[in-house]
Design a protein around this motif. Structure first.
Motif, PDB file in Angstrom:
ATOM      1  N   GLU A  95     -44.809 -20.703  -5.859  1.00 12.22           N
ATOM      2  CA  GLU A  95     -45.795 -20.215  -5.274  1.00 12.22           C
ATOM      3  C   GLU A  95     -46.724 -19.290  -5.853  1.00 12.22           C
ATOM      4  O   GLU A  95     -47.464 -19.105  -6.005  1.00 12.22           O
ATOM      5  CB  GLU A  95     -45.116 -19.281  -3.946  1.00 12.22           C
ATOM      6  N   ASN A  96     -45.712 -18.222  -6.772  1.00  9.60           N
ATOM      7  CA  ASN A  96     -46.171 -17.372  -7.442  1.00  9.60           C
ATOM      8  C   ASN A  96     -47.185 -17.933  -8.812  1.00  9.60           C
ATOM      9  O   ASN A  96     -48.381 -17.380  -9.141  1.00  9.60           O
ATOM     10  CB  ASN A  96     -45.600 -16.075  -8.214  1.00  9.60           C
ATOM     11  N   ASP A  97     -46.627 -19.146  -9.194  1.00 15.28           N
ATOM     12  CA  ASP A  97     -47.257 -19.958 -10.371  1.00 15.28           C
ATOM     13  C   ASP A  97     -48.638 -20.195  -9.823  1.00 15.28           C
ATOM     14  O   ASP A  97     -49.851 -20.323 -10.472  1.00 15.28           O
ATOM     15  CB  ASP A  97     -46.417 -20.781 -11.250  1.00 15.28           C
ATOM     16  N   GLN A  98     -48.535 -20.858  -8.519  1.00 11.84           N
ATOM     17  CA  GLN A  98     -49.721 -21.490  -8.205  1.00 11.84           C
ATOM     18  C   GLN A  98     -50.769 -20.721  -7.705  1.00 11.84           C
ATOM     19  O   GLN A  98     -51.897 -20.844  -7.929  1.00 11.84           O
ATOM     20  CB  GLN A  98     -49.341 -22.456  -6.938  1.00 11.84           C
ATOM     21  N   LYS A  99     -50.375 -19.423  -7.197  1.00  9.92           N
ATOM     22  CA  LYS A  99     -51.210 -18.578  -6.743  1.00  9.92           C
ATOM     23  C   LYS A  99     -51.885 -17.769  -8.125  1.00  9.92           C
ATOM     24  O   LYS A  99     -53.252 -17.658  -8.195  1.00  9.92           O
ATOM     25  CB  LYS A  99     -50.457 -17.334  -6.213  1.00  9.92           C
ATOM     26  N   SER A 100     -51.161 -17.893  -9.132  1.00  9.05           N
ATOM     27  CA  SER A 100     -52.018 -17.130 -10.407  1.00  9.05           C
ATOM     28  C   SER A 100     -52.650 -18.301 -11.158  1.00  9.05           C
ATOM     29  O   SER A 100     -53.793 -17.949 -11.443  1.00  9.05           O
ATOM     30  CB  SER A 100     -50.493 -16.915 -11.577  1.00  9.05           C
ATOM     31  N   ILE A 101     -52.299 -19.485 -10.875  1.00  3.35           N
ATOM     32  CA  ILE A 101     -53.357 -20.743 -11.459  1.00  3.35           C
ATOM     33  C   ILE A 101     -54.600 -20.361 -10.651  1.00  3.35           C
ATOM     34  O   ILE A 101     -55.608 -20.511 -11.178  1.00  3.35           O
ATOM     35  CB  ILE A 101     -52.702 -22.049 -11.155  1.00  3.35           C
ATOM     36  N   LEU A 102     -54.513 -20.610  -9.099  1.00  2.94           N
ATOM     37  CA  LEU A 102     -55.651 -20.315  -8.376  1.00  2.94           C
ATOM     38  C   LEU A 102     -56.551 -19.196  -8.797  1.00  2.94           C
ATOM     39  O   LEU A 102     -57.641 -19.455  -8.973  1.00  2.94           O
ATOM     40  CB  LEU A 102     -55.178 -20.362  -6.817  1.00  2.94           C
ATOM     41  N   GLU A 103     -55.982 -17.961  -8.865  1.00  2.87           N
ATOM     42  CA  GLU A 103     -56.664 -16.664  -9.279  1.00  2.87           C
ATOM     43  C   GLU A 103     -57.451 -16.934 -10.597  1.00  2.87           C
ATOM     44  O   GLU A 103     -58.557 -16.352 -10.721  1.00  2.87           O
ATOM     45  CB  GLU A 103     -55.806 -15.642  -9.072  1.00  2.87           C
ATOM     46  N   THR A 104     -56.673 -17.423 -11.513  1.00  4.08           N
ATOM     47  CA  THR A 104     -57.224 -17.565 -12.946  1.00  4.08           C
ATOM     48  C   THR A 104     -58.339 -18.570 -12.806  1.00  4.08           C
ATOM     49  O   THR A 104     -59.460 -18.233 -13.611  1.00  4.08           O
ATOM     50  CB  THR A 104     -56.213 -18.073 -13.712  1.00  4.08           C
ATOM     51  N   LEU A 105     -58.371 -19.773 -12.250  1.00  5.50           N
ATOM     52  CA  LEU A 105     -59.209 -20.627 -12.060  1.00  5.50           C
ATOM     53  C   LEU A 105     -60.607 -20.004 -11.480  1.00  5.50           C
ATOM     54  O   LEU A 105     -61.796 -20.428 -12.124  1.00  5.50           O
ATOM     55  CB  LEU A 105     -58.919 -22.025 -11.533  1.00  5.50           C
ATOM     56  N   VAL A 106     -60.392 -19.259 -10.609  1.00  2.53           N
ATOM     57  CA  VAL A 106     -61.749 -18.673  -9.977  1.00  2.53           C
ATOM     58  C   VAL A 106     -62.244 -17.701 -10.719  1.00  2.53           C
ATOM     59  O   VAL A 106     -63.686 -17.626 -10.922  1.00  2.53           O
ATOM     60  CB  VAL A 106     -61.086 -17.852  -8.487  1.00  2.53           C
ATOM     61  N   CYS A 107     -61.595 -16.923 -11.628  1.00  3.34           N
ATOM     62  CA  CYS A 107     -61.966 -16.223 -12.545  1.00  3.34           C
ATOM     63  C   CYS A 107     -63.055 -16.802 -13.608  1.00  3.34           C
ATOM     64  O   CYS A 107     -63.849 -16.363 -14.279  1.00  3.34           O
ATOM     65  CB  CYS A 107     -61.209 -15.209 -13.219  1.00  3.34           C
ATOM     66  N   LEU A 108     -62.474 -18.202 -13.829  1.00  2.73           N
ATOM     67  CA  LEU A 108     -63.068 -18.937 -14.993  1.00  2.73           C
ATOM     68  C   LEU A 108     -64.246 -19.530 -14.673  1.00  2.73           C
ATOM     69  O   LEU A 108     -65.025 -19.959 -15.396  1.00  2.73           O
ATOM     70  CB  LEU A 108     -62.154 -19.853 -15.520  1.00  2.73           C
ATOM     71  N   MET A 109     -64.680 -19.574 -13.229  1.00  3.18           N
ATOM     72  CA  MET A 109     -65.872 -20.287 -12.774  1.00  3.18           C
ATOM     73  C   MET A 109     -66.899 -19.709 -13.479  1.00  3.18           C
ATOM     74  O   MET A 109     -66.975 -18.625 -13.388  1.00  3.18           O
ATOM     75  CB  MET A 109     -66.137 -20.102 -11.312  1.00  3.18           C
ATOM     76  N   PRO A 110     -68.033 -20.435 -13.988  1.00  2.78           N
ATOM     77  CA  PRO A 110     -69.160 -20.032 -14.754  1.00  2.78           C
ATOM     78  C   PRO A 110     -70.092 -18.989 -13.660  1.00  2.78           C
ATOM     79  O   PRO A 110     -70.300 -19.310 -12.472  1.00  2.78           O
ATOM     80  CB  PRO A 110     -70.014 -21.244 -15.011  1.00  2.78           C
ATOM     81  N   THR A 111     -70.492 -17.938 -14.193  1.00  5.44           N
ATOM     82  CA  THR A 111     -71.332 -16.971 -13.420  1.00  5.44           C
ATOM     83  C   THR A 111     -72.768 -17.543 -13.330  1.00  5.44           C
ATOM     84  O   THR A 111     -73.402 -17.090 -12.331  1.00  5.44           O
ATOM     85  CB  THR A 111     -71.197 -15.475 -13.923  1.00  5.44           C
ATOM     86  N   GLU A 112     -73.110 -18.287 -14.249  1.00  5.57           N
ATOM     87  CA  GLU A 112     -74.482 -18.872 -14.330  1.00  5.57           C
ATOM     88  C   GLU A 112     -74.498 -20.273 -13.830  1.00  5.57           C
ATOM     89  O   GLU A 112     -73.261 -20.999 -14.040  1.00  5.57           O
ATOM     90  CB  GLU A 112     -75.109 -18.672 -15.709  1.00  5.57           C
TER      91      GLU A 112
END
Length: 587
Positions: free
Chosen positions: A250-267
């Motif tokens: 659960e913690n690994d998948q949550k970390s993956i999810l939060e990291t992918l959201v941060c990596l989404m392009p802002t532009e």
């Protein structure tokens, strides 16, 4: 169980004189070939109190006994091949054993460095493979800089691949869609084998070097599909089973999810598929991700709310005893959308009136229709509280709806599903319906609807009487328009900014009334056509416009969006995939 392994070589006729233990495996070896290449073993033998020491033990050896065996083969001069699968382990083992040029020319550190520079760095695929093997070699792999070099190599080769694929895309412009899919970057799928921290470094490096945002988004989507697949299956409607059984998973998948959201392009956020954003939002809610993560996903959805489908908004609730749908999340998305619309209007400091003709108001009208359909969809939920239902209704401004048929339909469904509401609660709910904005069919239905409060029915009848009188007199609301125009004259005592705001507000109301009149004109034309048909039909059995009621009121409409198919794996380009043909063997 201890496994004893004796290596044969140029000392095959001489018995081994030292036993080295690595993670429980014992290697019976000879001191001379080891101390001639390994500084660490030389120091261990020299520092031993017993000059005839016969046993040494190595702790936390990178790569374990298998890698140690390859390093010993190198010391004995035996042939083996350096590959992308073992070069990182050999480089870390050589660093651990201090196999530098100070002890022997072309030692193991030098040989592995040559392979990294001449083969791994030149190939995106090999760099990904080497980087993935570094996961079990930390922190020594970081000390020798293997992950950093692989990350830079992947980003650089992706840029080169981008130039090549750019030419292919130009050639694919006139070809079929199937051929265009082959032109997509093949490395998108390869990156999914990386651990999330390495993957994050790769994506950040690609962004710095100018890799196309659409390629980065495609990689993010594929990585999420591979690492988060299976979450929520058969668990969406059961809040007690929404979390994985293993806390570590659960913690690994949550970390993956939060990291992918941060990596989404802002532009160019429009490149991110809406289905992907809603999928990530659902997972974030189920896994109880950080508030910042969920708010960022909600903000991104609100930027394109006018293009969202109804099915996307039907997010299941994971709270026990709550409604079936997550209404609070949709409410926050709607608040963000309205805030954006308001900011866009405030940014225009000129005196050109926008009103209903602006693109922002066009988006608002689309969202208004969408929210009416959403309200009708969630209205039958017996657990949906009146407060949450009203919160969605009242947040939309009056000019978000040209007619209130959709709102009336949703409220009627709610009243039917919640028959235990008190009279005051019914009045509180029905006050949001503007009787003057109901169509002829909706008015006919409302006049005969016993679920509505008596006051509401009286208002509908009065509105119909007023509408009929205006139609017979030919006014069609002209008095209302003249009243609006006369009331829209700015006051000299007001500031220019306030005058402009007042004029824009009045202009919006006038255009809204014009839109209503157009709807009413269309209804009158239909009514006239039906009346003519009724006069022709002498039997009198034909239905007229006034006697036909809309049977769709009170019925829930279900919209099904297209299912997102899995992207077909692209054919790898042989030039980008293959490294140098030179075989790196050591002897």
């Amino acid at each position: 169980m201890v496994i004893k392994i004796e290596r044969e070589g140029i000392f095959s006729d001489v018995a081994g004189d030292v036993t080295i233990v690595v993670d429980g495996d014992s290697f019976l070896l000879h001191k001379f070939p080891l101390v001639s290449r390994s500084g660490k073993i030389r120091k261990m033998v020299a520092d031993a109190k017993d000059p005839n020491i016969s046993k040494l033990e190595l702790f936390n050896f990178p790569g374990g006994p298998q890698t140690f065996e390859l390093a010993m083969k190198f010391c004995y001069g035996m042939n083996f091949e350096i590959t992308s699968a073992n070069v990182a382990r050999l480089r870390c083992a050589a660093e651990y054993l201090e196999m530098t040029e100070d002890y022997r020319d072309e030692n193991l550190i030098e040989r592995t460095e040559i392979y990294l520079d001449e083969v791994v760095v030149q190939s995106l695929e090999k760099a990904v493979e080497v980087l993935s093997t570094c996961e079990m070699l930390l922190p020594i792999a970081e000390d020798v800089g293997i992950p950093s070099r692989c990350v830079e190599a992947i980003a650089m080769n992706a840029c080169k691949e981008q130039l090549v694929s750019g030419l292919s895309r130009l050639e694919c412009d006139s070809e079929s869609t199937e051929l265009k899919s082959v032109c997509l970057e093949w490395w998108v799928e390869d990156l999914s084998v990386l651990r999330i921290d390495f993957y994050q470094r790769v994506i950040c490096a690609m962004g710095r070097m100018g890799v196309r945002p659409d390629s980065i988004v495609a990689s993010l989507v594929h990585y999420a599909q591979e690492s988060l697949k299976g979450i929520g299956k058969c668990q969406i409607w059961n809040p007690a089973r929404t979390k994985p059984t293993s806390g570590m998973v659960e913690n690994d998948q949550k970390s993956i999810l939060e990291t992918l959201v941060c990596l989404m392009p802002t532009e160019n956020s429009s490149l991110i598929p809406l289905s992907f954003l809603f999928g990530m939002l659902r997972i974030a809610i189920m896994m109880d991700a950080t508030i910042a993560c969920k708010l960022e996903l909600e903000r991104r959805v609100s930027l394109r709310l006018e293009t969202v489908s109804l099915d996307d908004l039907l997010i299941p609730s994971v709270q026990n005893g709550d409604s079936l749908f997550d209404v609070d999340t949709i409410h926050r998305i709607l608040v963000n959308f309205l805030q954006r619309i308001e900011n866009e209007e405030n940014e225009d400091c000129g005196y050109e009136s926008e009103g209903l003709g602006s693109s922002s108001h066009g988006s608002l009208l689309k969202v208004g229709r969408l929210m009416d359909a959403y309200l009708a969809e969630i209205a039958p939920d017996p657990y949906l509280s009146l407060q949450k239902f009203i919160a969605i209704i009242e947040i939309l401004p009056d000019y978000a709806r040209i007619i209130d048929d959709g709102l009336y339909r949703a409220i009627d469904i709610y009243l039917k599903a919640h028959s235990m509401l008190t009279e005051n609660e019914c009045k509180k709910l029905c006050k949001f319906i503007d009787c003057q904005k109901l169509s002829q069919e909706a008015c006919n239905h409302a006049a005969q609807n016993d679920r509505l409060p008596v006051k509401m029915a009286v208002q509908v009848l009065y509105s119909e009487q007023l509408r009929l009188r205006n139609a017979l007199s030919g006014n069609s609301g002209d008095g209302f328009l003249s009243q609006k125009i006369s009331s829209g004259v700015p006051s000299a005592a007001m500031s220019p900014r306030d005058n402009y705001a007042s004029l824009r507000r009045e202009n919006r109301e006038l255009k809204l009334e014009i839109s209503r009149m157009r709807v009413r004109l269309s209804e009158l034309e239909k009514e006239q056509m039906y009346m003519k048909q009724g006069m022709i039909d002498k039997s009198g059995n034909g239905k007229t416009f006034l006697t036909s009621l809309s049977k769709g009121i009170g019925r829930i409409g279900i919209f099904s969006g297209p299912a997102g198919g899995k992207r077909q794996k692209s054919v790898r380009k042989s030039q980008a995939k293959n490294g140098r043909s030179r075989r790196h063997s050591v002897s």
